[in-house]
Design a protein around this motif. Sequence first.
Motif: not given
Length: 394
Positions: A90-101, A104-110
């Motif tokens: 985004t303009g002021n962040e990177v936003v990450g999400t971890l998924t399995n096969l 399904v989202a298992l974790a995320s962070g900014r």
Amino acid sequence: MGSTPNGAFPRRNPASRTVFSSILAHGPSSRGDVARRTGLSAASVTKSVRPLLAAGFLLEGDAAGGSVGRPVRELRVRPEAAWFAGVKVTGNEVVGTLTNLSGVALASGRLPLRSPRVRTVVSRISAAVRKLRDRAGGELAAACVAVSGEVERDTGLVRFSPFLDWRDVPLAELVEASLGISTVVENDVRALTLAESTTGAGVGASVLVVVTIGTGIGCGIVVDGRVLSGAHGVVGELGHIPLGDPATPCYCGGHGCVEAVAADPAIVRRVSQATGVPLSTIAEAAELARSGGPAAKVFADAGATLGRALATVANLVGPDRIIVSGEGLAVYDLFAEHVRTAFVDQAYGSAVECTMVLQPHSFEDWALGAAAVARDAFLRGRARDAVGASRLSR
Ligand SMILES: [Zn+2]
């Protein structure tokens, strides 16, 4: 969480890929179910399943609630066989999400982003993906970075991203070099569209359109399960169809673009001009419009233009469903009636029957879309693997 695939995904075997995609999309299935759905012979399904079981991507067990007689052996995806990271810039962040096969989202962070300089952005993306990799407790199968603008997924090049002020940045290669993980890049709206069509509000639609409104106006189109990507990286540029006043210039060089009338910056500017009140945010403009007058007329005009844009895409591709999303939903109450009226006026024949769904998304949802693209690229064995291999052999 731990990730322990026993072997490589058999992506050079098209029948194995077809079988796997069918089980991924439909859930636990018998070999007979898969044969019926894919049109493959029973022998071919059995042969294609073997490497998927051996490599640990599928599991086999008796069907739950087994009936009398011979139990049916069911095949299902082993979700922990591979992990994927998706990152939305985004303009002021990177936003990450971890998924399995299974997606399904298992974790995320900014992580905060203090500058749009390429080096800074690549280093933040890498840091975000490393954190997700630590959460997975094992190697990631692939990563994807979603960026707004003109993006070539096959070459990994960001051709033009107005909000980052980037031109021709080989983002996939830079992130891959930094992380050592197979990486793809994708236009952010197309990434979100893939997630909506596979696990979100678009499941089951044969033709799906996702329209995002707000700072810009984006559009993703799915036909028969494939997100259209365009021969030159440009497709579904709904924001640059000339349905507004032809005298109004757009930053793209065109005139009368939907984005020059109905995107947040255009609305703020036009409300300021119409009322003589200097404004800087869409929330301020909306507050003025809620008491009627010339500000309300600007929103009405923007809504009508948006409605004509939605009718245009409905007339062109005939979606079963249009999902409207984006930060612009926060002021959608000021558009809604005008969007609907203009849509009904302009939709041709039965195109008017397509369902419109308002679906707010967080940035984590957008990152989930990027992870869906990473999974798709991994399963298809697309381009970036070859780039990684050539680097290793140097
Ligand atoms: Zn334009």
